[in-house]
Scaffold this active site. Sequence first.
Site, short mmCIF file in Angstrom:
data_model
loop_
_atom_site.label_atom_id
_atom_site.label_comp_id
_atom_site.label_asym_id
_atom_site.label_seq_id
_atom_site.Cartn_x
_atom_site.Cartn_y
_atom_site.Cartn_z
N GLU A 148 109.28 42.17 42.58
CA GLU A 148 109.30 40.88 43.27
C GLU A 148 110.40 39.98 42.72
O GLU A 148 110.17 39.25 41.73
CB GLU A 148 107.95 40.16 43.14
CG GLU A 148 106.84 40.78 43.98
CD GLU A 148 105.53 40.00 43.87
OE1 GLU A 148 105.40 39.13 42.98
OE2 GLU A 148 104.62 40.29 44.67
N GLU A 235 102.68 46.40 47.81
CA GLU A 235 101.62 45.63 47.17
C GLU A 235 101.03 44.66 48.20
O GLU A 235 101.77 44.00 48.91
CB GLU A 235 102.24 44.86 45.99
CG GLU A 235 101.26 44.21 45.06
CD GLU A 235 101.99 43.43 43.96
OE1 GLU A 235 102.86 44.00 43.26
OE2 GLU A 235 101.69 42.24 43.82
#
Length: 313
Positions: A148, A235
């Site tokens: 991320e 995710e």
Amino acid sequence: MLTALIATMMFKDARPVDTYGLLQAKGNRIVAKDGKPVALQGMSLFWSQWIGKYYTAGTVKWLKDDWKCSIVRAAIAADEGGYLKQPQVELAKAEAVIDAAVKEGIYVIVDWHDHKAEAHTAQSVEFFSAISKKYGKNKNVIYEIYNEPLKVSWKDTIKPYAETVIAAIRKNDPDNLIVVGTPNWSQDVEDVIPNPIKDRNVAYTLHFYAAGHKQYLRDKAQKALNAGIPLVITEWGTVNYDGNGAVDDASTKEWLAFAKKNSLTMCNWSVADKVEGAAVLKPGANTQGNWPASQLTDAGKYVREIIRGWKVR
Ligand code: MG
């Protein structure tokens, strides 16, 4: 004849990699060896340096046998006490999960779990060079090179990092799927549209947490898909994006419908016994799988049913 057919179907479900082979980004889809889209469903493990105790063959086997996961994700921590501090320890955790996934015939995402990967390019290259050298021939492996990114530029920060790491992987492995994180915690997927990476097998990361992320994020994802950008949900959570709160059933169902419509692969966050809404295990749950319902949280029971009921096609 019927018995043979049923046996074939059971076998097909039991070892997805034998059935679907090497995954390939094609247009805005991930396709199997027959050229048709697949949507895998599975679990992500938690940050390896904090809850590495579930990086075991027993956990992976249980996730395949009981949860019917066709994919698992090893979230190998970079900083925060991870690979940067103890490379051999974290590499061994990745290898344990990959070895187990290969044995079970399921896919495995090897994730460089980092929010500042562009600051750790050399270590990421070292890590993925080792993984691709050892496992590049295995159809099971998917490289996720940046979990991320924060609010940084796709074009000027993430893409140059990705090109460096991809070049290192491609020296050892010419063909396995590589997934690249996108700006703003892997939500600004449309930033890729004018500047996609030139490689034969690359997709891009979309993350969502159902309690906080709703239609506006699906609209962004649809915009990218419509522009031919293939996405993988490496995710996702049933709860809020900070990992807390209760399961949001209505929003999760909307997301699952979106994923089904677009053949998106998903890994739920996470296999952990931490006291937080997103964790699927209660504190002290068995590190080798074999979890009875009493060792599952509300999220755990809910997500297990989703995965067990999911169809790859
Ligand atoms: Mg390969």
